[in-house]
Design an enzyme around this catalytic site. Sequence first.
Site, short mmCIF file in Angstrom:
data_model
loop_
_atom_site.label_atom_id
_atom_site.label_comp_id
_atom_site.label_asym_id
_atom_site.label_seq_id
_atom_site.Cartn_x
_atom_site.Cartn_y
_atom_site.Cartn_z
N GLY A 165 -0.14 10.15 0.80
CA GLY A 165 0.86 9.21 1.28
C GLY A 165 1.15 9.28 2.77
O GLY A 165 2.26 8.96 3.19
N ASN B 286 -0.09 7.30 4.94
CA ASN B 286 0.12 5.91 5.36
C ASN B 286 1.48 5.40 4.91
O ASN B 286 2.13 4.65 5.65
CB ASN B 286 -1.01 5.02 4.86
CG ASN B 286 -2.26 5.23 5.70
OD1 ASN B 286 -2.33 4.76 6.83
ND2 ASN B 286 -3.22 5.98 5.16
N MET C 259 -5.76 4.60 -5.82
CA MET C 259 -7.14 4.79 -6.25
C MET C 259 -7.50 4.11 -7.57
O MET C 259 -8.49 4.47 -8.21
CB MET C 259 -7.47 6.29 -6.33
CG MET C 259 -7.29 7.03 -5.02
SD MET C 259 -8.17 6.26 -3.63
CE MET C 259 -9.82 6.92 -3.92
N ILE D 157 -7.05 -2.96 -8.92
CA ILE D 157 -6.03 -3.94 -9.27
C ILE D 157 -6.73 -5.05 -10.04
O ILE D 157 -7.74 -5.59 -9.58
CB ILE D 157 -5.42 -4.50 -7.96
CG1 ILE D 157 -4.66 -3.42 -7.19
CG2 ILE D 157 -4.55 -5.71 -8.23
CD1 ILE D 157 -3.33 -3.07 -7.76
N ASN E 224 -4.54 -4.38 1.24
CA ASN E 224 -5.16 -3.06 1.13
C ASN E 224 -5.61 -2.57 2.50
O ASN E 224 -5.92 -3.35 3.39
CB ASN E 224 -6.36 -3.13 0.18
CG ASN E 224 -7.00 -1.78 -0.05
OD1 ASN E 224 -6.31 -0.78 -0.23
ND2 ASN E 224 -8.32 -1.72 -0.03
N HIS F 24 -8.42 -0.08 4.27
CA HIS F 24 -9.72 0.53 3.95
C HIS F 24 -10.25 1.28 5.18
O HIS F 24 -10.27 0.71 6.28
CB HIS F 24 -10.71 -0.54 3.51
CG HIS F 24 -12.00 0.03 3.05
ND1 HIS F 24 -12.14 0.65 1.82
CD2 HIS F 24 -13.20 0.13 3.66
CE1 HIS F 24 -13.38 1.09 1.70
NE2 HIS F 24 -14.03 0.79 2.80
C1 GRF Z 1 -6.60 6.20 3.45
O1 GRF Z 1 -7.69 6.68 4.18
C2 GRF Z 1 -6.85 4.82 2.94
O2 GRF Z 1 -7.62 4.03 3.81
C3 GRF Z 1 -7.65 5.07 1.69
O3 GRF Z 1 -7.02 6.22 1.13
C4 GRF Z 1 -6.45 7.01 2.16
C5 GRF Z 1 -5.01 7.26 1.81
O4 GRF Z 1 -4.45 8.30 2.53
N1 GRF Z 1 -7.67 3.90 0.84
P1 GRF Z 1 -2.89 8.61 2.43
O5 GRF Z 1 -2.56 8.85 0.95
O6 GRF Z 1 -2.14 7.44 2.97
O7 GRF Z 1 -2.68 9.84 3.22
#
Ligand code: GRF
Length: 200
Positions: free
Chosen positions: A12, A14, A90, A93, A107, A109
């Site tokens: 998390g 992000n 992960m 959807i 999303n 990526h």
């Molecule tokens: C990120 O690299 C995102 O692009 C990918 O999963 C990772 C998530 O990281 N889909 P976090 O859980 O936000 O640290």
Amino acid sequence: MTRLAVLISGTGTNLQAIIDASASGQLDAEVALVISSRPDAAGLQRAAAAGIQTVSLSRAVYIEPWAADQLIAEQVSAAGCDYIALAGYMRKIGPELVEAFPQRVINLHPALLPAFKGAQAIAEAYAYGVKVTGVTVHFVDAQYDTGPIIAQRAIAVPEGQGLEQLTERIHAVEHQLYPEVLQLLSQGRVEVIGKNVHIH
Ligand code: GRF
């Protein structure tokens, strides 16, 4: 104010970047709900620390993937969220959830789509020997990693850089770009025409 539901499965970071951007006023949107596909996702602690409502889904819920999506749709609607932001979520959807929130599911990526789709994008791009890679934010459609692209940011892969360092740099770009895109969405500056996304 725009209300966001953030879907996670892991650390998390992000989610944290979005929470921080919202707290600092850089993002005029509020994270109203965090849904995790795993009860042990570390990101849930971040949500709790920020006082955000959380829902964690068990593995059993995913036996019928649409059952999980339906639950997500109900929770997102109940929380009055405008957008569903996937941040390291992960699970796939399903089309019903995408159709229930048209152009409302986005999303992040860690590669320049359409190159290196899937869950191992950074490592696969690195192993391929690309000289440039980056980050994509896109709308989610019924396929995997194929929806209309809202924003991309590229970074060079310098000679001799290791995978670990590249991964860190990609994440740093993600932490910048995702809140920026969410801000564009909350300002109503994003228009989708077919596959093309226009920023006004
Ligand atoms: C990120 O690299 C995102 O692009 C990918 O999963 C990772 C998530 O990281 N889909 P976090 O859980 O936000 O640290």
